[in-house]
Write a protein that holds these residues in place. Structure first.
Motif, PDB file in Angstrom:
ATOM      1  N   MET A  22       0.801  -1.237  -0.022  1.00 16.02           N
ATOM      2  CA  MET A  22       0.005  -0.079   0.120  1.00 16.02           C
ATOM      3  C   MET A  22       0.853   1.365  -0.003  1.00 16.02           C
ATOM      4  O   MET A  22       0.563   2.247  -0.619  1.00 16.02           O
ATOM      5  CB  MET A  22      -0.975  -0.003   1.254  1.00 16.02           C
ATOM      6  N   SER A  78       0.576   3.980  -2.873  1.00 17.87           N
ATOM      7  CA  SER A  78       0.439   5.481  -2.464  1.00 17.87           C
ATOM      8  C   SER A  78       1.669   6.341  -3.027  1.00 17.87           C
ATOM      9  O   SER A  78       1.387   7.524  -3.342  1.00 17.87           O
ATOM     10  CB  SER A  78       0.439   5.523  -0.909  1.00 17.87           C
ATOM     11  N   GLY A  90      -5.189  12.001  -2.611  1.00 19.03           N
ATOM     12  CA  GLY A  90      -5.871  10.658  -2.557  1.00 19.03           C
ATOM     13  C   GLY A  90      -4.497   9.842  -2.177  1.00 19.03           C
ATOM     14  O   GLY A  90      -5.026   8.639  -1.604  1.00 19.03           O
ATOM     15  N   SER A  91      -3.502  10.206  -2.304  1.00 18.54           N
ATOM     16  CA  SER A  91      -2.465   9.016  -2.131  1.00 18.54           C
ATOM     17  C   SER A  91      -2.214   9.134  -0.442  1.00 18.54           C
ATOM     18  O   SER A  91      -1.846   8.288   0.027  1.00 18.54           O
ATOM     19  CB  SER A  91      -1.008   9.670  -2.565  1.00 18.54           C
ATOM     20  N   VAL A 113      -4.731   9.225   1.818  1.00 14.93           N
ATOM     21  CA  VAL A 113      -5.771   8.504   2.188  1.00 14.93           C
ATOM     22  C   VAL A 113      -5.603   7.057   2.229  1.00 14.93           C
ATOM     23  O   VAL A 113      -5.924   6.238   3.304  1.00 14.93           O
ATOM     24  CB  VAL A 113      -7.248   8.724   1.345  1.00 14.93           C
ATOM     25  N   ILE A 114      -4.734   6.622   1.206  1.00 14.02           N
ATOM     26  CA  ILE A 114      -4.664   4.883   1.151  1.00 14.02           C
ATOM     27  C   ILE A 114      -3.311   4.644   1.872  1.00 14.02           C
ATOM     28  O   ILE A 114      -3.167   3.340   2.063  1.00 14.02           O
ATOM     29  CB  ILE A 114      -4.544   4.376  -0.437  1.00 14.02           C
ATOM     30  N   PRO A 152      -1.080   3.579   4.676  1.00 14.58           N
ATOM     31  CA  PRO A 152      -1.221   3.267   6.238  1.00 14.58           C
ATOM     32  C   PRO A 152      -0.061   3.522   7.067  1.00 14.58           C
ATOM     33  O   PRO A 152       0.114   2.596   7.915  1.00 14.58           O
ATOM     34  CB  PRO A 152      -1.532   1.573   5.828  1.00 14.58           C
ATOM     35  N   SER A 210      -9.187   7.212  11.353  1.00 17.79           N
ATOM     36  CA  SER A 210      -8.811   7.353  10.085  1.00 17.79           C
ATOM     37  C   SER A 210      -8.445   8.331   9.580  1.00 17.79           C
ATOM     38  O   SER A 210      -7.647   8.601   8.676  1.00 17.79           O
ATOM     39  CB  SER A 210      -9.924   6.525   9.299  1.00 17.79           C
TER      40      SER A 210
END
Length: 447
Positions: free
Chosen positions: A119, A123, A141-142, A144-145, A147, A242
């Protein structure tokens, strides 16, 4: 609501029942057989989340060993004769999660190394693409994903609870993740360059989103420390983390992608500056997280931080890191802020002169000689707007150069970019153009 289950011996069950009766809490108890084929009492209690720590402390006072058999589970709802009264009692209380719940929540946020690195890899590619096309939406967007929040939180939790293995594994994951992000962004950038999507002569430092990450700054340091502190505070509550994870990723993933992009374009000064930003940010994120958690939790008695010398060592290291980072970065950032503020004042004062009455300042951007903290200002780019069809723009670059040098004592190159626009006659709609015209830019003037 949560459900607490504790295993109580026959000689302690009356003390536990007295505690529950004193607290006006409903419960059930039944016989349970242990692996040693010994029968004891299993007491089950539904309580609000904010009452977990309080009730476990009361059970410990009653002689119940929490390490013998204690479970805490989430309930969708619980109805009992005194449940509403109990909810109201703890409704306004803030009670952080217990150490047991804290470790469990932190571990739930973690991924296995393979999926975590995968991930991060994806990202970083998205972040690199967003930076190169100067698109904030793609960069977000990068984040958000990514971790990355998992190992950051487990590192702090491991340090506070004395879990050395959790701490070491988390630090290793953070290092591996950031290295993976740099390699992924660099490889993707080199591929785009090789396929001709971007020229080798591209000035990546002129891209706004990359220009924001050329070196550490005081604000970025504060953001990093605060992001770690917010993440730690969030993990101590019953709420989700999150969005906090996005904040932590926002401070790390674009910076790692900038390092990879700079390496692909052989811009090693930018790569070094962005690397310093990345290193300082990850240190401060972990530091902020640890400082907050240690306010709520005492180190485990069996942990490596349980001794006074261990706590003093951590405190001393924390103070040294904070003083060095804040002192060095703060001094350098303060000098840059003072210079940029002076330049802005000079530009506004100059363009207010009657001979430049047709010009209105739009933006002022200062570029530095390299990506290091104490780098010298090299170029000042001024964007000014003016009404179209009024002849050649006035020669203002030389005057700005002279005034900036006098005000700051710094020799810089001044570039002026003119942005032209059309203006309609007030109240006369027929004078409007049938379609919006794109803004035209005159060639920059260089002193």
């Amino acid at each position: 609501m949560r459900r607490i289950q504790v295993l109580v011996s026959d000689d302690r069950v009356s003390d536990v029942v007295d505690v529950l009766d004193d607290e006006n809490i409903d419960y059930v108890r039944y016989r349970a057989r242990t692996p040693d084929d010994e029968e004891q009492w299993l007491v089950e209690v539904p309580v609000p989340t904010d009452a977990i720590g309080y009730m476990l402390d009361r059970f410990e006072e009653a002689g119940v060993r929490s390490d013998q058999y204690t479970t805490v589970a989430t309930l969708e709802s619980a109805i009992s004769p005194r449940s509403e009264e109990l909810k109201q009692r703890f409704a306004d209380d803030f009670d952080p999660l217990t150490q047991m719940e804290l470790k469990s929540k932190a571990q739930d946020m973690s991924r296995d190394p393979t999926s975590f690195l995968a991930m991060i890899f994806l990202s970083a590619i998205i972040a690199a693409g967003g930076l190169l096309v100067d698109s904030p939406a793609i960069v977000v967007g990068s984040m958000v994903i990514a971790p990355i929040v998992g190992p950051v939180m487990t590192a702090s939790v491991g340090g506070v609870t004395g879990d050395r293995r959790m701490l070491v594994n988390s630090i290793w994951l953070q290092a591996a993740g950031l290295l993976t992000a740099v390699v992924a962004a660099g490889g993707f950038s080199f591929l785009l360059q090789f396929l001709g999507f971007f020229p080798e002569t591209l000035d990546i430092g002129s891209i706004e989103l990359i220009g924001l990450r050329l070196s550490p700054g005081f604000v970025t340091m504060v953001v990093g420390f605060t992001a770690g502190a917010a993440g730690a505070f969030g993990i101590t509550t019953k709420g989700p983390t999150s969005l906090i994870g996005v904040m932590i990723a926002a401070a790390l993933i674009p910076a790692a992608a900038t390092v990879g992009i700079a390496a692909a374009w052989s811009e090693y000064r930018i790569a070094v500056g962005a690397s310093l930003l990345l290193l300082a940010t990850i240190i401060l994120i972990n530091l902020g997280s640890f400082v907050v958690l240690v306010q709520f939790y005492s180190p485990d008695e069996k942990g490596w931080l349980s001794s006074a010398s261990g706590r003093r060592l951590v405190l001393l290291a924390t103070v040294v890191v904070v003083v060095l980072v804040v002192g060095v970065v703060g001094t350098a950032a303060g000098q840059q802020i003072l210079f940029e503020r002076t330049v802005n004042d000079v530009v506004e004062t100059t363009l207010d002169q009657p001979e430049y009455g047709d010009l209105e300042p739009v933006s002022v951007r200062v570029e530095y000689s390299d990506g290091f903290l104490f780098s010298s200002p090299e170029t000042v780019t001024v964007t000014a707007s003016r009404t179209a069809n009024r002849g050649d723009p006035p020669s203002v670059a030389g005057e700005l150069d002279r005034r900036i040098t006098e005000a700051t004592g710094k020799q810089v190159q001044v570039r002026v970019r003119f942005q032209e626009y059309q203006r309609s006659d007030a109240g006369n709609s027929s004078s409007l153009s049938p379609a919006p015209q794109p803004a035209s830019f005159a060639a920059p003037q260089t002193a």
